[in-house]
Motif scaffolding. Structure first.
Motif, PDB file in Angstrom:
ATOM      1  N   GLU A 282       0.901  -1.085   0.010  1.00  0.00           N
ATOM      2  CA  GLU A 282       0.094  -0.081   0.098  1.00  0.00           C
ATOM      3  C   GLU A 282       0.819   1.334   0.020  1.00  0.00           C
ATOM      4  OE1 GLU A 282      -2.784   0.272   3.140  1.00  0.00           O
ATOM      5  OE2 GLU A 282      -3.682  -1.859   2.773  1.00  0.00           O
ATOM      6  N   ASN A 283       0.890   2.089  -1.036  1.00  0.00           N
ATOM      7  CA  ASN A 283       1.512   3.207  -1.085  1.00  0.00           C
ATOM      8  C   ASN A 283       0.724   4.447  -1.831  1.00  0.00           C
ATOM      9  OD1 ASN A 283       1.994   2.907  -4.005  1.00  0.00           O
ATOM     10  ND2 ASN A 283       2.932   1.070  -2.933  1.00  0.00           N
ATOM     11  N   LYS A 284       1.466   5.624  -1.934  1.00  0.00           N
ATOM     12  CA  LYS A 284       0.439   6.777  -2.627  1.00  0.00           C
ATOM     13  C   LYS A 284       0.051   6.307  -3.814  1.00  0.00           C
ATOM     14  CE  LYS A 284       1.623  11.539  -3.757  1.00  0.00           C
ATOM     15  NZ  LYS A 284       2.454  12.711  -3.603  1.00  0.00           N
ATOM     16  N   GLY A 285       0.507   5.717  -4.832  1.00  0.00           N
ATOM     17  CA  GLY A 285       0.319   5.619  -6.197  1.00  0.00           C
ATOM     18  C   GLY A 285      -0.620   4.291  -6.312  1.00  0.00           C
ATOM     19  N   ASP A 286      -0.891   3.628  -5.193  1.00  0.00           N
ATOM     20  CA  ASP A 286      -1.591   2.231  -5.380  1.00  0.00           C
ATOM     21  C   ASP A 286      -0.912   1.338  -6.264  1.00  0.00           C
ATOM     22  OD1 ASP A 286      -3.527   2.594  -3.285  1.00  0.00           O
ATOM     23  OD2 ASP A 286      -4.836   3.754  -4.815  1.00  0.00           O
ATOM     24  N   LEU A 287       0.535   1.405  -5.972  1.00  0.00           N
ATOM     25  CA  LEU A 287       1.473   0.524  -7.128  1.00  0.00           C
ATOM     26  C   LEU A 287       2.291  -0.234  -6.321  1.00  0.00           C
ATOM     27  CD1 LEU A 287       2.350   2.959  -9.841  1.00  0.00           C
ATOM     28  CD2 LEU A 287       0.557   1.524 -10.228  1.00  0.00           C
ATOM     29  N   PRO A 288       1.872  -1.592  -5.807  1.00  0.00           N
ATOM     30  CA  PRO A 288       2.742  -2.528  -5.204  1.00  0.00           C
ATOM     31  C   PRO A 288       4.072  -2.745  -5.819  1.00  0.00           C
ATOM     32  CG  PRO A 288       0.654  -3.544  -5.330  1.00  0.00           C
ATOM     33  CD  PRO A 288       0.470  -2.351  -6.248  1.00  0.00           C
ATOM     34  N   ARG A 289       5.169  -2.788  -5.110  1.00  0.00           N
ATOM     35  CA  ARG A 289       6.385  -2.629  -5.717  1.00  0.00           C
ATOM     36  C   ARG A 289       7.585  -3.334  -4.732  1.00  0.00           C
ATOM     37  NH1 ARG A 289       6.454   2.713  -3.628  1.00  0.00           N
ATOM     38  NH2 ARG A 289       8.338   3.597  -2.769  1.00  0.00           N
ATOM     39  N   THR A 290       8.549  -3.830  -5.154  1.00  0.00           N
ATOM     40  CA  THR A 290       9.654  -4.413  -4.403  1.00  0.00           C
ATOM     41  C   THR A 290      10.898  -3.488  -4.506  1.00  0.00           C
ATOM     42  OG1 THR A 290       8.680  -6.578  -4.950  1.00  0.00           O
ATOM     43  CG2 THR A 290      11.159  -6.581  -4.250  1.00  0.00           C
TER      44      THR A 290
ATOM     45  N   LEU B  30      11.198   3.583  -7.260  1.00  0.00           N
ATOM     46  CA  LEU B  30      10.572   4.851  -6.496  1.00  0.00           C
ATOM     47  C   LEU B  30       9.128   4.681  -6.505  1.00  0.00           C
ATOM     48  CD1 LEU B  30      12.357   7.466  -5.451  1.00  0.00           C
ATOM     49  CD2 LEU B  30      13.509   5.892  -7.106  1.00  0.00           C
ATOM     50  N   GLY B  31       8.343   4.015  -7.303  1.00  0.00           N
ATOM     51  CA  GLY B  31       6.839   3.969  -7.110  1.00  0.00           C
ATOM     52  C   GLY B  31       6.532   5.136  -7.800  1.00  0.00           C
ATOM     53  N   HIS B  32       6.883   5.704  -9.039  1.00  0.00           N
ATOM     54  CA  HIS B  32       6.271   6.836  -9.615  1.00  0.00           C
ATOM     55  C   HIS B  32       5.030   6.500 -10.329  1.00  0.00           C
ATOM     56  CE1 HIS B  32      10.504   9.167  -9.359  1.00  0.00           C
ATOM     57  NE2 HIS B  32       9.576   9.451  -8.426  1.00  0.00           N
ATOM     58  N   SER B  33       4.139   7.246 -10.556  1.00  0.00           N
ATOM     59  CA  SER B  33       2.681   6.956 -11.083  1.00  0.00           C
ATOM     60  C   SER B  33       2.900   6.563 -12.658  1.00  0.00           C
ATOM     61  CB  SER B  33       1.862   7.781 -10.532  1.00  0.00           C
ATOM     62  OG  SER B  33       2.069   8.985 -11.055  1.00  0.00           O
ATOM     63  N   SER B  34       4.119   7.582 -13.070  1.00  0.00           N
ATOM     64  CA  SER B  34       4.165   7.423 -14.561  1.00  0.00           C
ATOM     65  C   SER B  34       5.673   7.720 -14.733  1.00  0.00           C
ATOM     66  CB  SER B  34       3.602   8.393 -15.261  1.00  0.00           C
ATOM     67  OG  SER B  34       3.781   9.713 -14.926  1.00  0.00           O
ATOM     68  N   ILE B  35       6.114   7.287 -16.012  1.00  0.00           N
ATOM     69  CA  ILE B  35       7.530   7.493 -16.452  1.00  0.00           C
ATOM     70  C   ILE B  35       7.817   9.046 -16.618  1.00  0.00           C
ATOM     71  CG2 ILE B  35       7.086   7.378 -18.976  1.00  0.00           C
ATOM     72  CD1 ILE B  35      10.167   5.940 -16.878  1.00  0.00           C
ATOM     73  N   GLN B  36       6.852   9.801 -16.732  1.00  0.00           N
ATOM     74  CA  GLN B  36       7.130  11.368 -16.922  1.00  0.00           C
ATOM     75  C   GLN B  36       7.357  11.825 -15.511  1.00  0.00           C
ATOM     76  OE1 GLN B  36       4.166   9.759 -18.153  1.00  0.00           O
ATOM     77  NE2 GLN B  36       4.870  10.027 -20.411  1.00  0.00           N
ATOM     78  N   VAL B  37       7.072  11.274 -14.512  1.00  0.00           N
ATOM     79  CA  VAL B  37       7.550  11.740 -13.349  1.00  0.00           C
ATOM     80  C   VAL B  37       8.991  11.502 -13.323  1.00  0.00           C
ATOM     81  CG1 VAL B  37       7.245  11.672 -10.735  1.00  0.00           C
ATOM     82  CG2 VAL B  37       5.391  11.438 -12.230  1.00  0.00           C
ATOM     83  N   THR B  38       9.303  10.382 -13.554  1.00  0.00           N
ATOM     84  CA  THR B  38      10.761   9.953 -13.295  1.00  0.00           C
ATOM     85  C   THR B  38      11.664  10.780 -14.319  1.00  0.00           C
ATOM     86  OG1 THR B  38       9.757   7.623 -12.970  1.00  0.00           O
ATOM     87  CG2 THR B  38      12.286   7.979 -13.067  1.00  0.00           C
ATOM     88  N   GLU B  39      11.015  11.348 -15.393  1.00  0.00           N
ATOM     89  CA  GLU B  39      12.118  11.846 -16.396  1.00  0.00           C
ATOM     90  C   GLU B  39      12.671  13.127 -15.943  1.00  0.00           C
ATOM     91  OE1 GLU B  39       9.253  11.885 -19.758  1.00  0.00           O
ATOM     92  OE2 GLU B  39       9.904  10.067 -20.741  1.00  0.00           O
TER      93      GLU B  39
END
Length: 321
Positions: free
Chosen positions: A206-214, A291-300
């Protein structure tokens, strides 16, 4: 009135006057529908008769019960609420606030070295109180235009100074933020069941973007979390006080003579992790997943930090046909 399950909680839907109301009851779906119905009726009465003459302290407490306590990150709005009450006074009536109060609040936040983007978050917190309690306001809460700004990340020397200046367990906590890129609330709410020590992995469900990650653990993170596991309470590895963490960071910031650097915040530790990954050639899509970014645009926004790639691109121009 309709009662229905949504996610982990019972919700209700009803008509009040000409308005359709949809709200969470705050009752877990593990409990009976009858229990949820009883709570829904209580909430419906509150909707019909919004509180009058409520103080800021009462308003923030009520908003916590109705909304924030069920959030994945309840600490952040609660911490901002404390600051707002400190500046405006916890016994000030919510209905008595004017635009001048809000403008003075914003100026005080600026004087404390808080950025425009973060001031906007404080204003959003105050706005949520009005909306949740359905208390009308006769003014518009000003919002500042947010620029992309610079990405503030720590040098290795700044990291060394920071970790040397703060007390334990905050130094270990900040070190883990640096090496995982986790959000403050993600690490602070981390449970022992979410850490696979044998695989050296952290699983965030559970996280801000609702994107489970490792997130794979560095040796430093593995050692710090192994130590925290020995003193974990009810399975929670950290559970640190929000205000205490920020005070520790601010004291170190002041000792480093960076108190006027508005971008040197705890969130800069997350920027530091992302920046180091990119600078060392890690693919942006991999950074996004860590990082669990919601989109690649955030990471760019970190892409320009990979100067080796940029040099390689320009090097193509040196080649002759």
């Amino acid at each position: 009135m309709t009662i229905y399950p949504r996610g982990n909680f019972w919700y209700f839907e009803a008509t009040v006057g000409n308005r359709r109301v949809k709200k969470s009851t705050g009752v877990s779906i593990k409990k009976s529908k009858k229990t949820a119905m009883a709570r829904a009726l209580e909430l419906l009465e509150e909707v019909k008769s919004p509180p009058k003459g409520i103080t800021l302290k009462e308003a923030f407490d009520k908003t916590y019960e109705l909304k924030w306590r069920h959030n994945k990150d309840s600490e952040t709005p609660v911490g901002r609420g404390r600051v707002i009450m400190e500046i405006l006074g916890e016994n000030t009536l919510l209905e008595s606030l004017t635009k001048d109060h809000v403008l003075n609040l914003q100026q005080e936040l600026f004087d404390r070295g808080i950025t425009e983007a973060t001031v906007n978050r404080y204003m959003a917190t105050l706005s949520v109180v009005y909306t949740t309690l359905e208390v009308p306001r006769l003014f518009r809460i000003p919002k500042f235009r947010e620029s992309e700004g610079r990405i503030r990340y720590l040098s290795e020397e700044e990291e060394r100074q920071l970790l040397a200046l703060v007390e334990q367990p905050y130094a270990d906590f900040f070190a883990c933020l640096l090496d995982t890129g986790m959000r403050f609330s993600e690490l602070n709410n981390l449970m022992t069941r979410d850490v696979l020590f044998d695989l050296r992995e952290i699983h965030l469900w559970e996280n801000k973007g609702d994107l489970p990650r490792t997130i794979p653990m560095t040796t430093r993170v593995y050692q710090k979390l192994s130590e925290r596991q020995k003193v974990a309470t009810d399975g929670q590895l950290w559970g640190l006080n929000y205000d205490a963490c920020h005070w520790q960071f601010f004291k170190a910031k002041r000792a480093m003579k960076l108190e006027h650097d508005k971008d040197f915040t705890i969130h800069a530790l997350r920027h530091t992790c992302a920046s180091r990954l990119v600078q060392r050639g890690v693919d942006l899509y991999v950074v996004q997943r860590i990082l669990g970014h919601s989109s690649i645009q955030v990471t760019e926004k970190y892409a320009h930090l990979n100067t080796e790639t940029l040099r390689g691109a320009i090097g193509v121009l040196e080649k002759k046909n």
